[in-house]
Design a protein around this motif. Sequence first.
Motif, short mmCIF file in Angstrom:
data_model
loop_
_atom_site.label_atom_id
_atom_site.label_comp_id
_atom_site.label_asym_id
_atom_site.label_seq_id
_atom_site.Cartn_x
_atom_site.Cartn_y
_atom_site.Cartn_z
N VAL A 1 14.20 4.45 -6.45
CA VAL A 1 13.20 5.04 -5.57
C VAL A 1 12.64 3.99 -4.61
N MET A 2 12.37 2.79 -5.12
CA MET A 2 11.82 1.74 -4.26
C MET A 2 12.82 1.34 -3.16
N ARG B 222 13.55 11.39 -16.11
CA ARG B 222 13.28 10.22 -16.94
C ARG B 222 12.90 9.05 -16.03
N VAL B 223 11.64 8.70 -16.08
CA VAL B 223 11.13 7.62 -15.24
C VAL B 223 11.32 6.30 -15.99
N ASN B 224 12.34 5.56 -15.61
CA ASN B 224 12.62 4.27 -16.24
C ASN B 224 12.84 3.22 -15.16
N ARG B 225 13.25 2.04 -15.55
CA ARG B 225 13.43 0.96 -14.58
C ARG B 225 14.48 1.29 -13.53
N ARG B 226 15.55 1.96 -13.95
CA ARG B 226 16.60 2.31 -13.00
C ARG B 226 16.08 3.30 -11.98
N PHE B 227 15.33 4.28 -12.45
CA PHE B 227 14.74 5.28 -11.56
C PHE B 227 13.79 4.60 -10.58
N TYR B 228 12.93 3.73 -11.09
CA TYR B 228 11.98 3.02 -10.25
C TYR B 228 12.69 2.19 -9.19
N GLY B 229 13.71 1.45 -9.59
CA GLY B 229 14.44 0.61 -8.64
C GLY B 229 15.11 1.42 -7.55
N PRO C 147 0.79 -1.22 0.00
CA PRO C 147 0.00 0.00 0.00
C PRO C 147 0.82 1.26 0.00
N VAL C 148 2.10 1.19 0.38
CA VAL C 148 2.94 2.38 0.38
C VAL C 148 3.66 2.53 -0.95
N PHE C 149 4.24 1.42 -1.45
CA PHE C 149 5.07 1.51 -2.63
C PHE C 149 4.34 1.12 -3.91
N SER C 150 3.17 0.48 -3.79
CA SER C 150 2.49 -0.01 -4.97
C SER C 150 1.94 1.13 -5.80
N ARG C 151 2.08 1.01 -7.10
CA ARG C 151 1.44 1.91 -8.04
C ARG C 151 0.92 1.07 -9.19
N ARG C 152 -0.26 1.37 -9.68
CA ARG C 152 -0.78 0.62 -10.80
C ARG C 152 0.17 0.81 -11.97
N GLY C 153 0.51 -0.27 -12.65
CA GLY C 153 1.45 -0.16 -13.76
C GLY C 153 2.81 -0.69 -13.42
N PHE C 154 3.05 -1.14 -12.15
CA PHE C 154 4.31 -1.75 -11.80
C PHE C 154 4.19 -3.25 -11.92
N PHE D 171 8.10 9.98 -5.96
CA PHE D 171 6.83 9.27 -6.10
C PHE D 171 5.85 10.05 -6.97
N LEU D 172 5.91 11.38 -6.93
CA LEU D 172 5.08 12.18 -7.82
C LEU D 172 5.42 11.88 -9.27
N ALA D 173 6.71 11.77 -9.58
CA ALA D 173 7.11 11.45 -10.94
C ALA D 173 6.56 10.08 -11.35
N LEU D 174 6.60 9.11 -10.44
CA LEU D 174 6.04 7.79 -10.73
C LEU D 174 4.52 7.88 -10.93
N ASP D 175 3.86 8.72 -10.14
CA ASP D 175 2.42 8.92 -10.31
C ASP D 175 2.11 9.51 -11.69
N PHE D 176 2.89 10.49 -12.11
CA PHE D 176 2.67 11.10 -13.42
C PHE D 176 2.88 10.07 -14.54
N LYS D 177 3.89 9.22 -14.37
CA LYS D 177 4.13 8.17 -15.35
C LYS D 177 2.96 7.19 -15.40
N GLN D 178 2.40 6.87 -14.25
CA GLN D 178 1.24 5.99 -14.18
C GLN D 178 0.08 6.58 -14.97
N VAL D 179 -0.20 7.86 -14.76
CA VAL D 179 -1.30 8.51 -15.46
C VAL D 179 -1.02 8.53 -16.96
N GLU D 180 0.19 8.88 -17.34
CA GLU D 180 0.55 8.95 -18.75
C GLU D 180 0.39 7.60 -19.44
#
Length: 302
Positions: A204-205, A195-202, A6-13, A252-261
């Motif tokens: 941040v997590m 640039r929100v990519n796999r490296r960025f995601y990893g 519930p903290v780290f999950s985002r739809r699209g991961f 996390f905001l950047a990840l949220d924007f990527k999710q919406v996009e």
Amino acid sequence: MRSRNPVFSRRGFSRDNGYAGFNAAPQAGGQAVGTQGNPYAQPAGNPYAQNPYAQNPYAQQGLQGAPPQAPVTTAGRMTIDDVVLRTASTLGTLIVTAALAWALLPVDDAHISRSYGIGIGAALIGMVLAFVQSFKRKATPALILSYAAFEGVFLGVVSSIVDNRIASGAAMQAVIGTMAVFAGVLVAYKAGWIRVNRRFYGFVMAAALGFVLLMMVNLLFAVFGGGDGLGFRSGPLGIFFGVVGILLGACFLALDFKQVEDGIAYGAPKDEAWLAAFGLTLTLVWIYMEFLRIIAILNSND
């Protein structure tokens, strides 16, 4: 399998493929390269792959006299307007209940214990509702709005305590700081500076997991040992970790924007807009609380 944290999950991961849609352009009616983990991509069996609105019945080579191509419709699919409307509804609910809690729950010496208890109770209920929604496969607007309402009560009480007893104007300063971070990340994301990519995601997590674990250890020391625990949330260390928390919130905001996009690009169903609103609300609450904590530390007499 999609993460349900519930903290780290985002739809699209995806646990197998990282963040959905990294460096891949959507293709109408087909699967984009590198989107095997994307819930909005177009693999075989995906209900979005047969979207009747994404198909042109007149797109036949050599057909003469065919009517012009029908305009693409977004009926039943998520749009940016859906995300904005549902985010406004969620944040509006939170703001209204926060204002009511501020006005109706006094924090003077005679009533602060009762008001603070109500605020903590509301926070616990909000946490349970957030967990329930995070483990559901589909968005439930009633759960999301209920979470926002109870979270608003908690924020109203805490903000009133800090503003009236520690630092006058702290709540407004925290709101302005949160808005500034949101606007800055949005501009940086749209400009391509982030640039929100796999490296960025990893990254941040990993950073967020370490941050949360460290704060939990500090909380345990504070509960069982008394005082400020290990001192990670007070004094100079508290300011440092508050800044780290704000930076993580910005990520996390950047990840949220990527999710919406990605959701809009891949034709996600309209209900996914509620999940986007839920994620944005969680992130903005996180950032606001970190700003409020830093302001309280800076104005503390201890």
